[in-house]
Scaffold this active site. Structure first.
Site, PDB file in Angstrom:
ATOM      1  N   GLU A 154       0.829  -1.199   0.000  1.00  0.00           N
ATOM      2  CA  GLU A 154       0.000   0.000   0.000  1.00  0.00           C
ATOM      3  C   GLU A 154       0.866   1.253   0.000  1.00  0.00           C
ATOM      4  OE1 GLU A 154      -2.364   1.089   3.611  1.00  0.00           O
ATOM      5  OE2 GLU A 154      -4.048   0.586   2.329  1.00  0.00           O
TER       6      GLU A 154
ATOM      7  N   GLU B  42       1.281   8.857  14.190  1.00  0.00           N
ATOM      8  CA  GLU B  42       1.873   8.477  15.475  1.00  0.00           C
ATOM      9  C   GLU B  42       2.298   7.002  15.469  1.00  0.00           C
ATOM     10  OE1 GLU B  42      -0.640  12.014  15.974  1.00  0.00           O
ATOM     11  OE2 GLU B  42      -0.976  10.050  15.064  1.00  0.00           O
TER      12      GLU B  42
END
Length: 362
Positions: free
Chosen positions: A233, A346
């Protein structure tokens, strides 16, 4: 066929075959246009290059697929995000499905006859993929699946789904299936996002029966399937997206009456940086290397570049996004999700810190 010859041939073919989309920019129209582009490229064999012959491909390096997608993206022939989904799902099928199933199904995706989706995220289990709870229970030669997925791109248009389920505890208790979306017990509900497009959906599975031969890999291989899928991806898909973002940068420069060289330079540098990084990832793919946690760097760089580009557009085209141009407005709003979808920024930085820099958990 070498890359330069392939690119030149594709360009000449696209010049001679008009695949320009119409003026309707709704999601329905984008999905129809995607099928049209894939079908035309497959019938002319371009879509088959870079894929194994075992699934109807013509062989050659994966870089040929990157070049083709780049040409599609820069010409605005198909929305790059949904065009690139083939780069996520087809390699997964080739690697984990039974050879007969892959040989039957992959051509349907490449040719535009079918759209597929990816059932990973769940309510309360987005970036924390290991906590998913959709369960699959063995029933003779079949499996019975119950649970809910969310943020499933294009589920309402999809014929199949690469689905992660819980078959036991922990990472080794996750199993992947290839599910027909018209199976009894599946309910799809599109979700309206703040950029006004029903791209995502929530999908409910109520005692959905799936044949055991539709399992991808073996029981407990689901985490490995996911860890192999996510780097894909972030490889060729990102190359396509970056190519498209450069076209938007060019449009910004052309639209700016009073250029701010520093702001435009910073946006260009961010795009150039992620393109260089993505080029390295493409080289690793071409060399047959396995992609892994290092693609989290690509993800952070792309999200940063995309948001900087559209922040710059907002600042240099005052009022355009708010009042004048729905295309810029939609893309600006969509860019807000760049640090969320596919794993939050994050989470990506934690992966970089722990798995690449060995900084530990603190």
């Amino acid at each position: 066929m070498d890359i330069a010859t392939f690119r030149d041939s594709v360009r000449r073919w696209l010049d001679a075959n008009d695949l320009t989309p119409g003026h309707d920019r709704s999601l329905d129209a984008e999905v129809r246009q995607l099928a049209r582009v894939r079908r035309a490229l497959y019938d002319a064999d371009w879509m088959r290059y870079g894929w194994p012959e075992a699934v109807g491909g013509l062989g050659g390096p994966a870089a040929l697929r990157a070049v083709l997608g780049e040409e599609v993206a820069t010409r605005g022939l198909a929305e790059p995000g949904i065009y690139s989904m083939v780069e996520v799902l087809a390699p997964t099928m080739i690697s984990y499905a039974r050879p007969q199933l892959a040989a039957e199904m992959v051509p349907a995706l490449l040719s535009g006859r079918e759209q597929w989706c990816q059932g990973f995220s769940e309510p309360g289990s987005g970036s924390d993929l290991a906590s998913l709870s959709t369960k699959a229970v063995a029933d003779g030669d079949n499996w019975v699946i119950s649970g809910q997925k969310v943020w499933t791109s294009l589920a309402q248009y999809s014929a199949r789904c690469v689905l992660l389920t819980r078959t036991g505890p922990g990472h080794h208790g996750i199993t992947a299936f290839f599910v027909d979306m018209d199976s009894p017990g599946i309910t799809v509900r599109p979700l309206r996002t703040m950029h006004g497009v029903d791209e995502f959906a929530e999908v409910y599975f109520d005692d959905v029966v799936v044949a055991g031969e539709r399992m991808l890999g073996q029981p407990g291989d689901g985490w490995r399937v996911a860890m192999d899928l996510l780097p894909h991806e972030r490889s060729t898909c990102f190359w396509h997206r970056i190519a498209y973002l450069f076209t938007r940068f060019d449009a910004l420069v052309a639209s700016t009456e009073v250029p701010d060289d520093a702001a435009l330079g910073a946006a260009y540098l961010a795009l150039h940086t992620v393109r260089c990084r993505s080029h390295r990832t493409q080289q690793r793919l071409a060399d047959g290397q396995r992609l892994g946690p290092e693609t989290s760097i690509d993800k952070v760089l792309l999200a940063t570049a995309e948001q900087r580009l559209f922040d710059t557009a907002r600042d240099l085209l005052p009022g355009t996004m708010e009042f004048d141009d729905p295309e810029w407005r939609t893309e600006f709003l969509y860019s807000r999700a760049a640090t969320i979808y596919g794993g939050t920024a994050e989470i990506q930085r934690n992966i970089i810190a722990r798995r690449l820099l060995d900084l530990g958990k603190e």
